[in-house]
Enzyme design. Structure first.
Site, PDB file in Angstrom:
ATOM      1  N   HIS A 165       0.806  -1.227   0.000  1.00  0.00           N
ATOM      2  CA  HIS A 165       0.000   0.000   0.000  1.00  0.00           C
ATOM      3  C   HIS A 165       0.835   1.271   0.000  1.00  0.00           C
ATOM      4  O   HIS A 165       0.307   2.339   0.303  1.00  0.00           O
ATOM      5  CB  HIS A 165      -0.915   0.056   1.222  1.00  0.00           C
ATOM      6  CG  HIS A 165      -1.940  -1.033   1.281  1.00  0.00           C
ATOM      7  ND1 HIS A 165      -3.213  -0.871   0.807  1.00  0.00           N
ATOM      8  CD2 HIS A 165      -1.870  -2.298   1.749  1.00  0.00           C
ATOM      9  CE1 HIS A 165      -3.900  -1.992   0.999  1.00  0.00           C
ATOM     10  NE2 HIS A 165      -3.092  -2.876   1.560  1.00  0.00           N
ATOM     11  N   LYS A 220      -8.418  13.770   4.745  1.00  0.00           N
ATOM     12  CA  LYS A 220      -7.547  12.593   4.676  1.00  0.00           C
ATOM     13  C   LYS A 220      -6.490  12.767   5.753  1.00  0.00           C
ATOM     14  O   LYS A 220      -6.403  13.842   6.354  1.00  0.00           O
ATOM     15  CB  LYS A 220      -6.885  12.482   3.304  1.00  0.00           C
ATOM     16  CG  LYS A 220      -6.234  13.784   2.808  1.00  0.00           C
ATOM     17  CD  LYS A 220      -5.576  13.627   1.447  1.00  0.00           C
ATOM     18  CE  LYS A 220      -6.544  13.700   0.297  1.00  0.00           C
ATOM     19  NZ  LYS A 220      -6.495  12.541  -0.582  1.00  0.00           N
ATOM     20  N   ARG A 221      -5.683  11.743   6.019  1.00  0.00           N
ATOM     21  CA  ARG A 221      -4.587  11.921   6.961  1.00  0.00           C
ATOM     22  C   ARG A 221      -3.735  13.117   6.526  1.00  0.00           C
ATOM     23  O   ARG A 221      -3.597  13.400   5.328  1.00  0.00           O
ATOM     24  CB  ARG A 221      -3.730  10.658   7.012  1.00  0.00           C
ATOM     25  CG  ARG A 221      -4.386   9.505   7.739  1.00  0.00           C
ATOM     26  CD  ARG A 221      -4.677   9.824   9.190  1.00  0.00           C
ATOM     27  NE  ARG A 221      -3.469   9.897   9.970  1.00  0.00           N
ATOM     28  CZ  ARG A 221      -3.102   9.015  10.895  1.00  0.00           C
ATOM     29  NH1 ARG A 221      -3.877   7.972  11.166  1.00  0.00           N
ATOM     30  NH2 ARG A 221      -1.973   9.160  11.568  1.00  0.00           N
ATOM     31  N   LYS A 251       0.694  14.388   0.756  1.00  0.00           N
ATOM     32  CA  LYS A 251      -0.684  14.632   0.313  1.00  0.00           C
ATOM     33  C   LYS A 251      -0.920  16.112   0.019  1.00  0.00           C
ATOM     34  O   LYS A 251      -1.927  16.483  -0.568  1.00  0.00           O
ATOM     35  CB  LYS A 251      -1.670  14.130   1.362  1.00  0.00           C
ATOM     36  CG  LYS A 251      -1.648  12.600   1.544  1.00  0.00           C
ATOM     37  CD  LYS A 251      -2.609  12.154   2.629  1.00  0.00           C
ATOM     38  CE  LYS A 251      -2.467  10.700   3.026  1.00  0.00           C
ATOM     39  NZ  LYS A 251      -3.111   9.755   2.098  1.00  0.00           N
ATOM     40  N   THR A 269      -8.620   6.374  -1.703  1.00  0.00           N
ATOM     41  CA  THR A 269      -9.969   5.828  -1.824  1.00  0.00           C
ATOM     42  C   THR A 269     -10.994   6.928  -1.534  1.00  0.00           C
ATOM     43  O   THR A 269     -12.127   6.843  -1.992  1.00  0.00           O
ATOM     44  CB  THR A 269     -10.184   4.646  -0.854  1.00  0.00           C
ATOM     45  OG1 THR A 269      -9.641   5.009   0.420  1.00  0.00           O
ATOM     46  CG2 THR A 269      -9.510   3.395  -1.358  1.00  0.00           C
ATOM     47  N   LYS A 319     -14.813   8.110  -3.089  1.00  0.00           N
ATOM     48  CA  LYS A 319     -16.006   8.431  -2.287  1.00  0.00           C
ATOM     49  C   LYS A 319     -16.570   9.789  -2.676  1.00  0.00           C
ATOM     50  O   LYS A 319     -17.788   9.975  -2.774  1.00  0.00           O
ATOM     51  CB  LYS A 319     -15.662   8.390  -0.790  1.00  0.00           C
ATOM     52  CG  LYS A 319     -15.304   6.983  -0.310  1.00  0.00           C
ATOM     53  CD  LYS A 319     -14.620   6.942   1.053  1.00  0.00           C
ATOM     54  CE  LYS A 319     -13.941   5.587   1.242  1.00  0.00           C
ATOM     55  NZ  LYS A 319     -13.003   5.539   2.369  1.00  0.00           N
TER      56      LYS A 319
END
Ligand code: 26Q
Length: 824
Positions: A369, A560-561, A566, A668, A672
């Site tokens: 992952h 998100k984290r 990111k 993911t 969504k």
């Protein structure tokens, strides 16, 4: 119970109950399980009584499901994951059982609101983020597809920490989710297994004179099973997630005891229960503590005893093992299962090494992952050898045999031997768990096409060359039951009214929405649902952040984290740029925006925590600047998790998926958002690329460097973040405002690490090199938002084209291509 068409077989059962039966079941649970007077019960009691009522339905079906597997002797799948991010179960179970609406109706007659009762449930936050939530979505799909599968994990007493924002900073509090007990689990005191640690390895000759190995003088703790039942949608299938909890072994340390030290003997026992106390809160960064290794082994040792117990009920030997059983490793976290299984086969079951190895490789599949080399798990040889001495020996033996094959294939390539060795030699010797997992599995999969490609060509290139058929891609998916049907009843209802309900079990049916994108009337209905959802989120934002936002503005969301890769910071740079434009009257034609952030930072991750502080500081300045008003608002929603997410996705207009290309394995959340009608602004990273392929370039906003360009920029010492800053006055103004204390009450030191990081030509995430294109792209987003009919059209098309991203599709692919399990 009412005259609605039943959604599924259970509903028929439910319908045959009279209201009186139902009330008496609830009352029964109030009295006998909770010891409460039903007359004086509050919503929490009612929540629990409802949960127990549902559990009764589930357990009958679960027993029938298990009997069915046993009778048919089907191949079983074990999904091993240190994390399952389940969230709440009440609403989800009601939906999958097919009587959500009926139950809501009955409760209403009793004077209760089901939505309110659902709020009583604590999230089961037994995971950090994407990897844990993926495991939860997979269980839903496995149950729905009727695959004989079991989830295995740890029953952490404390899940992912509870986040509060105090003076703009993240504060962590324990997540005591079991405080009031959880009604969803069954304790299984009969399924209790010993787990050993420490000790030493001894060789001896058995009575046939063969050399054998045993692991002795160990310390022991016990693992007790707790089962959480997982219903499939609209079928009679119920599978279970078996979570292990640590119990002190009954054996007392006789040494201490005999020395008269009874208290310390008991203390040691109590200590051993810390193993399942708490989830490690970091994702994608290494946390190499002894306790983490002990958690991993605890989980694996208990799980394998359970798997073998089940196997031995029907089989004598192990010849058919890999034909009957598939074990999927969710990242390397359970990879110690490979030497553990070898130890059991070779030491305890006397299976010859070669035979054992063949069974082992045939059984395991490994899912990776992550793309960041620094996130790959490794354990110091010293630590592993102390805690699990026999496993270390076995790992060395696996490595010796493996390197022999490598040497035979590539004679004279010592460099390759060093590179591919499961043991890293320096600076200290460490076991590379990913290499162990690759060598010990028949399948290694990535979680998106780009990710898989990068695994094959970069991270694990040598291994792909060595085992060309072993690598494959299983693009992630999400369950539409939770992430549309449950979380967005307005949109789900509109879709079902328009094209029927088949999409719930076959997401490709959403394609039938496409023609409606051209109908003004349908678009209006669509927009109305979104606006209603935005009103609800606005209320939440007011309650949680004290910020009043206008539901008619564009909701621009990144949840998100919090991680540097990111690039929440890139988003902040855009926000500050907009702010300056608005405050200076330079921008009159872009639509008003509400920018929403949410996410947790690992408690030890300084930079990520500073980014949270920056977001909150920027929010405070902008939200209180009267020149700005509704044109720009910023909110950081605290304690982002599954339940908060369920409220955010349905209310989002714009989805921020802006990681540096080549860093996000899949993502993911991106799926969504899209499934709930948000448009994406994103980089060519992870599954964004596949979303682009599905929705078409005209329905998504793509910006930034490609993976190759990122690679080239990183290697080019002349690439210069500083030039962007120097030559672009708008960028300069933005960075200067962070550095000069505009958002920190004049404190120029607070955010200095952030500004320095951005200007550093070694910034691995290359924010400034992507910033100008991001700003350009955001302008396009703004322009399109002003053209509402067109925006909504694209929103509908996004939803219509999300079929691929159902976790049902993902699980079908795992079943057929990795596990060898038939599925219709
Ligand atoms: C490892 C060692 C010690 C302590 C903690 C960990 C640890 C824990 C969790 C390391 C990594 C994780 C989680 C990783 C994760 O969530 N990865 C995400 O997986 C998603 C599902 O495949 C992808 O969509 C995301 O791209 C990926 O970041």
């Amino acid at each position: 119970m009412n005259d609605k068409i039943p959604q599924g077989p259970y509903c028929a059962v439910f319908k045959s109950l009279t209201k009186k039966d139902f009330l008496s079941t609830i009352n029964h649970h109030m009295l006998s399980f909770l010891g409460r007077d039903p007359q004086r019960a509050g919503s929490r009691d009612l929540y629990k009584a409802l949960a127990y009522t549902i559990r009764d339905f589930l357990v009958e079906r679960w027993i029938a499901t298990q009997k069915g597997y046993y009778a048919k002797g089907k191949k079983r799948v074990y999904y091993l994951s240190l994390e399952f991010l389940i969230g709440r179960s009440l609403g989800n179970s009601l939906i999958n059982l097919g009587f959500y609406d009926e139950m809501a109706g009955v409760l209403q007659e009793m004077g209760y609101d089901l939505e309110e009762i659902r709020e009583e449930e604590d999230d089961a936050a037994l995971g950090n983020g994407g990897l844990g939530r993926l495991a939860a979505c997979f269980l839903d799909s496995l149950a729905t597809l009727g695959i004989p599968a079991y989830g295995y994990g740890i029953r952490y007493e404390y899940g992912l920490f509870y986040q509060r924002i105090v003076d703009g900073f993240q504060m962590e509090y324990p997540d005591n989710w079991l405080r009031y007990g959880t009604p969803w689990e069954f304790e299984r005191p009969q399924n209790l297994y010993p787990v050993k640690y420490y000790g030493r390895v001894q060789r001896y000759r058995n009575n046939k004179g063969e050399l054998r190995t045993e692991w002795i003088e160990t310390k022991e703790i016990m693992a007790m099973a707790c089962d959480v039942l997982v219903p499939g949608f609209n079928n009679d299938n119920v599978i279970n997630m078996r979570l292990w909890t640590a119990k002190a072994s009954r054996e007392i340390d006789l040494g201490s005891f005999n020395r008269g030290n009874y208290i310390s003997a008991v203390q040691e026992k109590v200590q051993s229960e810390t193993i399942s106390k708490v989830l490690y809160p970091s994702d994608d960064i290494r946390e190499g503590q002894e306790l983490r290794l002990k958690q991993q082994y605890f989980f694996v040792a208990a799980t394998f005893q359970d798997i073998l117990r089940r196997h031995k009920k029907k089989h004598e030997g192990f010849d058919s093992f890999a034909d009957e059983i598939a074990v999927q490793l969710n990242d390397t976290h359970p990879a110690i299962a490979i030497p553990e299984f070898m130890r059991i086969l070779v030491d305890e079951e006397s299976v010859p090494w070669d035979k054992a190895w063949q069974i082992c490789v045939g059984t395991f599949g490994y899912t990776n992952h992550t793309l960041m080399p620094e996130a790959l798990e490794t354990w110091p040889v010293e630590l592993l050898g102390r805690v699990l001495p026999r496993h270390l020996e076995i790992i060395y033996e696996i490595n010796r045999r493996f390197l022999e094959l490598v040497a035979a294939r590539y004679p004279g390539r010592d460099d390759l031997l060093r590179e591919m060795s499961i043991i890293e030699e320096s600076p200290v010797k460490r076991v590379r768990m990913a290499y162990l997992a690759i060598v010990g599995s028949h399948s290694v999969n990535g979680v998106a096409e780009l990710h898989t490609h990068l695994l094959k060509t970069r991270l694990f290139k040598n291994f792909h060359d060595f085992y060309p058929g072993r690598f494959n891609c299983k693009t992630n998916g999400i369950t539409q039951r939770r992430w549309l049907l449950k979380c967005n009843p307005g949109l789900a209802g509109l879709i079902t009214d328009t094209i029927g309900g088949e999409w719930v079990t076959n997401l490709d049916y959403l394609r039938n929405l496409e023609p409606y994108a051209e109908q003004a009337k349908f678009r209006q209905k669509w927009a109305k649902v979104k606006t209603e959802n935005k009103k609800r989120l606005a209320a939440l934002i007011k309650q949680e952040c004290g910020v009043v936002v206008n539901p008619n503005t564009m909701f621009d969301v990144q949840v998100k984290r919090i991680h540097e890769y990111k690039r929440q910071l890139l988003n902040v740079l855009h926000v500050i740029t907009l702010y300056h434009r608005i405050a200076n009257g330079e921008d009159t034609d872009s639509p008003p925006r509400t920018v929403v952030f949410g996410g947790k930072a690992a408690p030890s991750y300084f930079k990520a925590k500073l980014i949270i502080k920056l977001i909150n500081s920027v929010a405070e300045v902008i939200n209180n600047d009267s020149r700005v008003g509704d044109r720009l608002k910023v909110a950081f929603i605290p304690n982002y998790g599954v339940s908060v997410a369920e409220k955010i996705f349905p209310a989002s207009d714009l989805s921020e998926q802006i990681s540096t290309a080549g860093t996000e394995a899949s993502g993911t959340g991106n799926m969504k958002f899209s499934l709930n009608g948000a448009l994406t602004i994103g980089t060519l990273d992870g599954a964004n690329i596949e979303i682009l392929e599905e929705v078409g370039a005209e329905n998504i906003f793509i910006f930034g460097m490609t993976t190759e360009e990122v690679e080239a920029a990183r290697q080019n010492p002349d690439h210069n973040a500083f030039t962007v800053y120097r030559d672009n006055p708008e960028v300069k103004r933005t960075l200067d405002s962070i550095g000069n204390g505009s958002f920190s009450r004049g404190d120029t030191a607070l955010f200095a690490p952030i500004v320095e990081g951005l200007l550093n030509s070694n910034d691995p995430y290359l924010l400034l090199l992507d910033l100008e294109d991001y700003l350009r792209c955001q302008k396009e987003v703004g322009a399109l938002y002003l053209d509402q009919p067109n925006w909504i059209r694209k929103s509908i098309l996004n939803v219509a084209r999300m079929g691929k991203f159902s976790s049902d599709r993902t699980i079908r692919e795992y079943a057929r291509e990795i596990w060898g399990v038939p599925v219709d």
